[in-house]
Design an enzyme around this catalytic site. Structure first.
Site, PDB file in Angstrom:
ATOM      1  N   SER A  18      -6.362 -19.496 -65.500  1.00 53.74           N
ATOM      2  CA  SER A  18      -5.918 -20.826 -65.932  1.00 53.74           C
ATOM      3  C   SER A  18      -7.007 -21.439 -66.797  1.00 53.74           C
ATOM      4  O   SER A  18      -8.115 -21.715 -66.321  1.00 53.74           O
ATOM      5  CB  SER A  18      -5.650 -21.721 -64.713  1.00 53.74           C
ATOM      6  N   HIS A  43      -2.821 -18.389 -68.087  1.00 53.46           N
ATOM      7  CA  HIS A  43      -1.968 -19.428 -67.494  1.00 53.46           C
ATOM      8  C   HIS A  43      -2.290 -20.751 -68.191  1.00 53.46           C
ATOM      9  O   HIS A  43      -3.446 -21.183 -68.216  1.00 53.46           O
ATOM     10  CB  HIS A  43      -2.287 -19.485 -66.000  1.00 53.46           C
ATOM     11  N   ASP A  45      -1.596 -24.703 -68.352  1.00 51.69           N
ATOM     12  CA  ASP A  45      -1.117 -25.821 -67.537  1.00 51.69           C
ATOM     13  C   ASP A  45      -0.729 -26.997 -68.426  1.00 51.69           C
ATOM     14  O   ASP A  45      -1.573 -27.579 -69.100  1.00 51.69           O
ATOM     15  CB  ASP A  45      -2.222 -26.255 -66.565  1.00 51.69           C
ATOM     16  N   MET A  47       0.793 -30.770 -68.644  1.00 53.72           N
ATOM     17  CA  MET A  47       0.948 -31.984 -67.824  1.00 53.72           C
ATOM     18  C   MET A  47       1.357 -33.152 -68.706  1.00 53.72           C
ATOM     19  O   MET A  47       0.868 -33.275 -69.836  1.00 53.72           O
ATOM     20  CB  MET A  47      -0.381 -32.316 -67.142  1.00 53.72           C
ATOM     21  N   HIS A  77       2.906 -23.141 -67.376  1.00 52.35           N
ATOM     22  CA  HIS A  77       3.263 -23.870 -66.150  1.00 52.35           C
ATOM     23  C   HIS A  77       3.565 -25.314 -66.533  1.00 52.35           C
ATOM     24  O   HIS A  77       2.664 -26.076 -66.878  1.00 52.35           O
ATOM     25  CB  HIS A  77       2.075 -23.772 -65.176  1.00 52.35           C
ATOM     26  N   MET A  79       4.232 -28.789 -65.699  1.00 57.59           N
ATOM     27  CA  MET A  79       4.160 -29.867 -64.701  1.00 57.59           C
ATOM     28  C   MET A  79       4.598 -31.144 -65.403  1.00 57.59           C
ATOM     29  O   MET A  79       3.794 -32.051 -65.663  1.00 57.59           O
ATOM     30  CB  MET A  79       2.725 -29.971 -64.164  1.00 57.59           C
ATOM     31  N   MET A 148       2.547 -23.918 -55.139  1.00 58.47           N
ATOM     32  CA  MET A 148       1.355 -24.719 -55.443  1.00 58.47           C
ATOM     33  C   MET A 148       0.514 -24.825 -54.169  1.00 58.47           C
ATOM     34  O   MET A 148       1.001 -25.269 -53.130  1.00 58.47           O
ATOM     35  CB  MET A 148       1.740 -26.123 -55.916  1.00 58.47           C
ATOM     36  N   ASP A 183      -1.157 -21.001 -56.898  1.00 56.78           N
ATOM     37  CA  ASP A 183      -1.890 -21.733 -57.922  1.00 56.78           C
ATOM     38  C   ASP A 183      -2.572 -22.933 -57.285  1.00 56.78           C
ATOM     39  O   ASP A 183      -1.903 -23.845 -56.774  1.00 56.78           O
ATOM     40  CB  ASP A 183      -0.884 -22.190 -58.997  1.00 56.78           C
TER      41      ASP A 183
HETATM   42  C1  DX5 Z   1      -3.218 -27.522 -61.072  1.00 58.11           C
HETATM   43  C2  DX5 Z   1      -2.928 -26.412 -62.049  1.00 58.11           C
HETATM   44  C3  DX5 Z   1      -3.704 -25.182 -61.728  1.00 58.11           C
HETATM   45  C4  DX5 Z   1      -5.188 -25.389 -61.792  1.00 58.11           C
HETATM   46  C5  DX5 Z   1      -5.894 -24.487 -60.858  1.00 58.11           C
HETATM   47  O1  DX5 Z   1      -2.402 -28.587 -61.333  1.00 58.11           O
HETATM   48  O2  DX5 Z   1      -1.567 -26.053 -62.044  1.00 58.11           O
HETATM   49  O3  DX5 Z   1      -3.303 -24.077 -62.525  1.00 58.11           O
HETATM   50  O4  DX5 Z   1      -5.687 -25.194 -63.091  1.00 58.11           O
HETATM   51  O5  DX5 Z   1      -7.239 -24.835 -60.794  1.00 58.11           O
HETATM   52  P1  DX5 Z   1      -8.196 -24.255 -59.656  1.00 58.11           P
HETATM   53  O6  DX5 Z   1      -8.089 -22.762 -59.687  1.00 58.11           O
HETATM   54  O7  DX5 Z   1      -9.553 -24.754 -60.046  1.00 58.11           O
HETATM   55  O8  DX5 Z   1      -7.721 -24.828 -58.372  1.00 58.11           O
HETATM   56 ZN    ZN Z   2      -0.943 -24.093 -62.990  1.00 55.24          ZN
END
Ligand code: DX5
Ligand code: ZN
Length: 228
Positions: A18, A43, A45, A47, A77, A79, A148, A183
């Site tokens: 990620s 990956h 992310d 948001m 991903h 979110m 999650m 994740d």
């Molecule tokens: C959280 C993300 C994850 C995050 C994981 O909202 O979806 O992918 O980057 O980070 P770590 O591995 O540091 O928990």
């Molecule tokens: Zn993620």
């Protein structure tokens, strides 16, 4: 690189880097470094400041990572409150697969079909407090079910142990039919428990990028995942 990485058999454990914890001034190089260190995929992310209390990356960042890593598998991903809005932009930006949250859509099956029509793989995610049963009607429709193991929004949070039970629940019902991804808080110390519960796609951000040695961290996660 196989565009159908999540559907390949046998299901060897995969490590997803990620890039949320990467150096944003050097995202392309950091993605290449993670792949060279042993990550199997990247990956991304996404948001929206609404479904989660943070903003991160959009299709332009995905396109930039694709330019830097033409052969990488890019796992997006989402979110976001309205994932349907972003399927076409990410398909055009070189994503291989999109995962959206069961909490955000009325008809996950219809959205999965739309994503597949765009040539994307599909995943279905749920937050730590969402019941495993919410995944049940959709087990056959997705390449990957995403558990999650932190409340989404930030990297660097502590692993939530109860997420292991959801992973077990999913693996029991999926058999070999699909992958289970975890994740949040996944690193050398938690990857073994994740693998034992049935996780076969480990997503890791801070454990990979915040340390001094990306390769050592990737190796340690692979080892823990293979021993289970
Ligand atoms: C959280 C993300 C994850 C995050 C994981 O909202 O979806 O992918 O980057 O980070 P770590 O591995 O540091 O928990
Ligand atoms: Zn993620």
């Amino acid at each position: 690189m196989a565009r159908d990485l999540f559907r390949q058999r046998p299901r060897r454990p995969l490590l997803a880097a990620s890039i949320l914890s990467a150096d944003f001034t050097r995202l392309g190089q950091q993605s290449l470094d993670a792949l060279a260190a042993g990550a199997d995929l990247i990956h991304i992310d996404v948001m929206d400041g609404h479904f989660v209390p943070n903003l991160s990356m959009g299709p332009a960042v995905c396109a930039a990572v694709r330019r830097a890593c033409p052969d990488a598998f890019l796992d997006v991903h989402l979110m976001v409150t309205d994932p349907g809005m972003f399927l076409t932009p990410f398909a055009k930006s070189g994503a291989d697969s999109v995962t959206f949250h069961v909490e955000t859509v009325d008809d996950p099956a219809a959205l999965a079909a739309q994503a597949r029509a765009l040539g994307l793989g599909v995943g279905l995610a749920s937050n730590p407090d969402t019941a495993a049963e919410r995944h049940e009607p959709y087990l056959k429709l997705f390449d990957v079910q995403l558990v999650m193991s932190v409340h989404p929004g930030f990297s660097g949070q502590a692993f939530i142990e109860k997420s292991l039970a959801k992973t077990q629940w999913l693996r029991t019902r999926l058999g070999d039919a699909a992958r289970v991804q975890m994740d949040g808080g996944v690193g050398p110390h938690t990857a073994g428990a994740c693998a034992k519960a049935g996780c076969d796609v480990m997503v890791s951000a801070s454990a990979l990028f915040d340390g001094k040695d990306l390769k050592a961290a990737a190796n340690a996660i692979h080892l823990a995942a293979s021993v289970g």
